[in-house]
Motif scaffolding. Structure first.
Motif, PDB file in Angstrom:
ATOM      1  N   GLN A  88      31.185  10.093 -12.203  1.00 27.39           N
ATOM      2  CA  GLN A  88      30.290   9.941 -13.422  1.00 27.39           C
ATOM      3  C   GLN A  88      31.437   9.037 -14.333  1.00 27.39           C
ATOM      4  OE1 GLN A  88      27.055  10.746 -13.928  1.00 27.39           O
ATOM      5  NE2 GLN A  88      27.252  10.911 -11.592  1.00 27.39           N
ATOM      6  N   ALA A  89      32.533   9.364 -14.612  1.00 26.78           N
ATOM      7  CA  ALA A  89      33.345   8.970 -15.417  1.00 26.78           C
ATOM      8  C   ALA A  89      33.406   7.174 -15.166  1.00 26.78           C
ATOM      9  CB  ALA A  89      34.771   9.377 -15.458  1.00 26.78           C
ATOM     10  N   ILE A  90      33.619   6.880 -13.689  1.00 28.38           N
ATOM     11  CA  ILE A  90      33.659   5.880 -13.319  1.00 28.38           C
ATOM     12  C   ILE A  90      32.505   4.813 -13.605  1.00 28.38           C
ATOM     13  CG2 ILE A  90      33.925   4.233 -11.045  1.00 28.38           C
ATOM     14  CD1 ILE A  90      35.335   6.319  -9.858  1.00 28.38           C
ATOM     15  N   GLY A  91      31.488   5.327 -13.700  1.00 25.91           N
ATOM     16  CA  GLY A  91      30.265   4.947 -13.564  1.00 25.91           C
ATOM     17  C   GLY A  91      30.087   4.389 -15.275  1.00 25.91           C
ATOM     18  N   ARG A  92      30.560   5.021 -16.110  1.00 21.39           N
ATOM     19  CA  ARG A  92      30.585   4.920 -17.557  1.00 21.39           C
ATOM     20  C   ARG A  92      31.571   3.718 -18.018  1.00 21.39           C
ATOM     21  NH1 ARG A  92      29.925  10.522 -18.057  1.00 21.39           N
ATOM     22  NH2 ARG A  92      31.929  10.829 -17.821  1.00 21.39           N
ATOM     23  N   ILE A  93      32.553   3.475 -17.130  1.00 21.42           N
ATOM     24  CA  ILE A  93      33.708   2.810 -17.408  1.00 21.42           C
ATOM     25  C   ILE A  93      33.063   1.195 -16.996  1.00 21.42           C
ATOM     26  CG2 ILE A  93      35.813   1.796 -16.950  1.00 21.42           C
ATOM     27  CD1 ILE A  93      36.447   4.959 -16.927  1.00 21.42           C
ATOM     28  N   LEU A  94      32.533   1.210 -15.846  1.00 15.43           N
ATOM     29  CA  LEU A  94      31.985   0.192 -15.141  1.00 15.43           C
ATOM     30  C   LEU A  94      30.975  -0.339 -16.199  1.00 15.43           C
ATOM     31  CD1 LEU A  94      31.624   0.786 -11.426  1.00 15.43           C
ATOM     32  CD2 LEU A  94      33.391  -0.436 -12.521  1.00 15.43           C
ATOM     33  N   ALA A  95      30.148   0.144 -16.922  1.00 14.13           N
ATOM     34  CA  ALA A  95      28.957  -0.236 -17.665  1.00 14.13           C
ATOM     35  C   ALA A  95      29.602  -0.931 -18.904  1.00 14.13           C
ATOM     36  CB  ALA A  95      28.178   1.316 -18.131  1.00 14.13           C
ATOM     37  N   ARG A  96      30.687  -0.135 -19.176  1.00 11.34           N
ATOM     38  CA  ARG A  96      31.362  -0.565 -20.538  1.00 11.34           C
ATOM     39  C   ARG A  96      31.994  -2.154 -20.284  1.00 11.34           C
ATOM     40  NH1 ARG A  96      36.459   2.452 -22.053  1.00 11.34           N
ATOM     41  NH2 ARG A  96      37.448   0.903 -20.876  1.00 11.34           N
ATOM     42  N   GLU A  97      32.677  -2.117 -18.938  1.00 14.17           N
ATOM     43  CA  GLU A  97      33.400  -3.247 -18.640  1.00 14.17           C
ATOM     44  C   GLU A  97      32.741  -4.452 -18.366  1.00 14.17           C
ATOM     45  OE1 GLU A  97      36.779  -3.671 -19.248  1.00 14.17           O
ATOM     46  OE2 GLU A  97      37.018  -2.155 -20.081  1.00 14.17           O
ATOM     47  N   PHE A  98      31.363  -4.200 -17.713  1.00 13.88           N
ATOM     48  CA  PHE A  98      30.848  -5.238 -16.893  1.00 13.88           C
ATOM     49  C   PHE A  98      29.265  -5.420 -17.686  1.00 13.88           C
ATOM     50  CE2 PHE A  98      34.031  -4.104 -14.026  1.00 13.88           C
ATOM     51  CZ  PHE A  98      34.557  -5.190 -13.602  1.00 13.88           C
ATOM     52  N   ASP A  99      29.167  -4.813 -18.914  1.00 16.06           N
ATOM     53  CA  ASP A  99      27.803  -4.710 -19.600  1.00 16.06           C
ATOM     54  C   ASP A  99      26.696  -4.370 -18.665  1.00 16.06           C
ATOM     55  OD1 ASP A  99      28.505  -5.745 -21.941  1.00 16.06           O
ATOM     56  OD2 ASP A  99      28.742  -7.791 -21.465  1.00 16.06           O
ATOM     57  N   LEU A 100      26.976  -3.243 -17.848  1.00 17.36           N
ATOM     58  CA  LEU A 100      25.736  -3.002 -16.977  1.00 17.36           C
ATOM     59  C   LEU A 100      25.133  -1.761 -17.560  1.00 17.36           C
ATOM     60  CD1 LEU A 100      27.669  -3.215 -13.559  1.00 17.36           C
ATOM     61  CD2 LEU A 100      25.739  -4.713 -14.097  1.00 17.36           C
ATOM     62  N   THR A 101      23.824  -1.510 -16.933  1.00 19.60           N
ATOM     63  CA  THR A 101      23.055  -0.452 -17.658  1.00 19.60           C
ATOM     64  C   THR A 101      23.028   0.758 -16.966  1.00 19.60           C
ATOM     65  OG1 THR A 101      21.833  -2.013 -18.662  1.00 19.60           O
ATOM     66  CG2 THR A 101      20.742   0.179 -18.885  1.00 19.60           C
ATOM     67  N   ALA A 102      23.067   1.831 -17.222  1.00 13.63           N
ATOM     68  CA  ALA A 102      23.044   3.234 -16.606  1.00 13.63           C
ATOM     69  C   ALA A 102      21.759   3.190 -15.520  1.00 13.63           C
ATOM     70  CB  ALA A 102      23.391   4.342 -17.315  1.00 13.63           C
ATOM     71  N   GLY A 103      22.032   3.466 -14.382  1.00 12.15           N
ATOM     72  CA  GLY A 103      20.876   3.787 -13.427  1.00 12.15           C
ATOM     73  C   GLY A 103      20.166   2.351 -13.017  1.00 12.15           C
ATOM     74  N   GLU A 104      20.589   1.258 -13.545  1.00 16.78           N
ATOM     75  CA  GLU A 104      20.045   0.125 -12.992  1.00 16.78           C
ATOM     76  C   GLU A 104      21.054  -0.432 -11.661  1.00 16.78           C
ATOM     77  OE1 GLU A 104      19.192  -2.620 -15.832  1.00 16.78           O
ATOM     78  OE2 GLU A 104      17.548  -1.282 -16.584  1.00 16.78           O
ATOM     79  N   PRO A 105      20.357  -1.350 -10.791  1.00 21.10           N
ATOM     80  CA  PRO A 105      21.310  -2.123  -9.889  1.00 21.10           C
ATOM     81  C   PRO A 105      22.743  -2.584 -10.521  1.00 21.10           C
ATOM     82  CG  PRO A 105      19.083  -2.762  -9.639  1.00 21.10           C
ATOM     83  CD  PRO A 105      18.960  -2.192 -11.176  1.00 21.10           C
ATOM     84  N   GLY A 106      23.853  -2.133  -9.853  1.00 17.96           N
ATOM     85  CA  GLY A 106      25.175  -2.166 -10.405  1.00 17.96           C
ATOM     86  C   GLY A 106      25.804  -0.669 -10.570  1.00 17.96           C
ATOM     87  N   LEU A 107      24.877   0.050 -11.152  1.00 12.74           N
ATOM     88  CA  LEU A 107      25.421   1.393 -11.440  1.00 12.74           C
ATOM     89  C   LEU A 107      24.488   2.591 -10.936  1.00 12.74           C
ATOM     90  CD1 LEU A 107      26.399   1.040 -15.174  1.00 12.74           C
ATOM     91  CD2 LEU A 107      27.840   1.061 -13.097  1.00 12.74           C
ATOM     92  N   ALA A 108      23.671   2.099  -9.888  1.00 10.57           N
ATOM     93  CA  ALA A 108      22.546   3.083  -9.515  1.00 10.57           C
ATOM     94  C   ALA A 108      23.318   4.188  -8.281  1.00 10.57           C
ATOM     95  CB  ALA A 108      21.652   2.318  -8.437  1.00 10.57           C
ATOM     96  N   PHE A 109      24.431   3.971  -7.949  1.00 13.36           N
ATOM     97  CA  PHE A 109      25.237   4.935  -7.307  1.00 13.36           C
ATOM     98  C   PHE A 109      25.602   5.998  -8.248  1.00 13.36           C
ATOM     99  CE2 PHE A 109      29.609   6.570  -5.717  1.00 13.36           C
ATOM    100  CZ  PHE A 109      29.145   6.934  -4.761  1.00 13.36           C
ATOM    101  N   TYR A 110      25.856   5.897  -9.478  1.00 12.93           N
ATOM    102  CA  TYR A 110      26.291   7.156 -10.198  1.00 12.93           C
ATOM    103  C   TYR A 110      25.042   7.938 -10.906  1.00 12.93           C
ATOM    104  CZ  TYR A 110      30.577   4.575  -9.635  1.00 12.93           C
ATOM    105  OH  TYR A 110      31.341   3.851  -8.894  1.00 12.93           O
ATOM    106  N   ALA A 111      23.796   7.261 -10.865  1.00 12.92           N
ATOM    107  CA  ALA A 111      22.705   7.723 -11.382  1.00 12.92           C
ATOM    108  C   ALA A 111      22.011   8.691 -10.325  1.00 12.92           C
ATOM    109  CB  ALA A 111      21.667   6.895 -11.615  1.00 12.92           C
ATOM    110  N   PHE A 112      21.366   9.895 -10.714  1.00  8.36           N
ATOM    111  CA  PHE A 112      20.920  10.846  -9.768  1.00  8.36           C
ATOM    112  C   PHE A 112      19.677  11.133 -10.332  1.00  8.36           C
ATOM    113  CE2 PHE A 112      25.329  11.205  -8.311  1.00  8.36           C
ATOM    114  CZ  PHE A 112      25.252  11.332  -7.051  1.00  8.36           C
ATOM    115  N   PRO A 113      18.483  10.300 -10.337  1.00 11.35           N
ATOM    116  CA  PRO A 113      17.444  10.672 -11.199  1.00 11.35           C
ATOM    117  C   PRO A 113      16.490  11.802 -10.890  1.00 11.35           C
ATOM    118  CG  PRO A 113      17.125   8.683  -9.780  1.00 11.35           C
ATOM    119  CD  PRO A 113      18.485   9.038  -9.446  1.00 11.35           C
ATOM    120  N   GLN A 114      16.737  12.242  -9.926  1.00  9.14           N
ATOM    121  CA  GLN A 114      16.186  13.714  -9.626  1.00  9.14           C
ATOM    122  C   GLN A 114      17.116  14.937 -10.103  1.00  9.14           C
ATOM    123  OE1 GLN A 114      13.950  14.149  -5.665  1.00  9.14           O
ATOM    124  NE2 GLN A 114      14.964  11.845  -5.571  1.00  9.14           N
ATOM    125  N   ILE A 115      18.214  14.662 -10.464  1.00  9.57           N
ATOM    126  CA  ILE A 115      19.391  15.641 -11.033  1.00  9.57           C
ATOM    127  C   ILE A 115      19.504  15.568 -12.300  1.00  9.57           C
ATOM    128  CG2 ILE A 115      21.429  16.678 -10.735  1.00  9.57           C
ATOM    129  CD1 ILE A 115      21.413  15.878  -7.718  1.00  9.57           C
TER     130      ILE A 115
END
Ligand code: HEM
Length: 237
Positions: free
Chosen positions: A152-179
């Protein structure tokens, strides 16, 4: 004086709950994975788009094996304790690969799969876990509980560094919509592991496989580290 070889099956750790044995038995290996050079570079935003794509291409093969075998073993009395389609990462990885390929300026279809002996070894080991489903549990635990924790920490860093949005393509790996909350989910996961009726020898085999699996992840990071110099970027911080 005779020195007795340590007897894994009689370790006090293996007399207690399985989840504790898995966590405590792999503490050193976890620390090594957390502090691997590639992991550190990733956490510091020093890996560029093509470097992250290389990592994802390896993960696609690993999760492909993990999830193909997971689906086959879903009804197995041991695997049923951990198997959950809410964890499946395959589609998320595909979406992320598409986005990161785009960020590197190539079509995913034209991306050449890197040769990766570390991934080959990892995939082979997962395939071999069908020999005894307790071994599969070790693979499941090491990746998914990791993804719900430090991942989850990696996901947050990638979001900040590459202007990506949590849960969207690019960061989907770190999102668990059912959890909705990882912490209680992980607690329930551990409780299900602890409810399995296993003797200390079986628990020992599972802990050993967890340790081995951390080693496979470590080998993956070391492989990525070899080409890290080609994928360096300056972090925004
Ligand atoms: C990016 C570096 C990493 C950081 C910062 C990190 C951090 C953490 C933290 C803080 C926890 C505890 C979470 C909790 O209390 O529930 C944890 C748990 C865990 N991590 Fe990592 N981790 C990292 C890398 C990894 C890697 C590479 C793996 C394996 C592939 C991994 C596997 C696990 C597992 C299996 C757990 C669950 C331990 C348990 O409670 O039984 N971690 N991680």
């Amino acid at each position: 004086m005779t020195v007795q070889a340590p007897n894994r099956a009689s370790s006090p750790l293996l007399d207690g709950p399985l989840s504790v044995a898995m966590r405590e038995g792999s503490q050193l290996e976890h620390r090594a994975a957390e502090t691997a050079r590639f992991t550190t570079a990733l956490l510091e935003g020093r890996v560029d788009e093509s470097g992250y794509l290389d990592y994802l291409l390896r993960l696609r093969r690993i999760y492909g094996a993990l999830e193909t075998i997971g689906a086959q073993l879903a009804e197995d009395p041991l695997v049923t304790a951990v198997y959950d389609t809410a964890l499946v990462r395959r589609e998320a990885l595909e979406a992320d690969l598409g986005r990161w390929a785009e960020l590197t300026g190539v079509e995913l279809a034209n991306v050449v799969e890197p040769s990766s002996p570390a991934t080959d070894a990892y995939v082979e080991r997962i395939a071999a876990s069908t020999g005894w489903s307790g071994l599969y549990i070790a693979h499941h635990y090491t990746r998914y509980l990791g993804d719900l924790s430090g991942g989850q920490a990696i996901g947050r860093i990638l979001a900040r560094e590459f202007d990506l949005t949590a849960g969207e393509p690019g960061l989907a790996f770190y999102a668990f919509p059912q959890i909705s909350k990882p912490k209680p989910y992980k607690d329930r996961y551990r409780a299900r592991l602890d409810a399995l009726e296993l003797d200390s020898a079986d628990k020992g085999r599972i802990v050993d496989e967890v340790k081995h699996t951390f080693g496979l992840n470590q080998a993956l990071f070391e492989e990525l580290d070899k080409t890290l110099h080609e994928h360096v970027r300056v972090p925004r911080g």
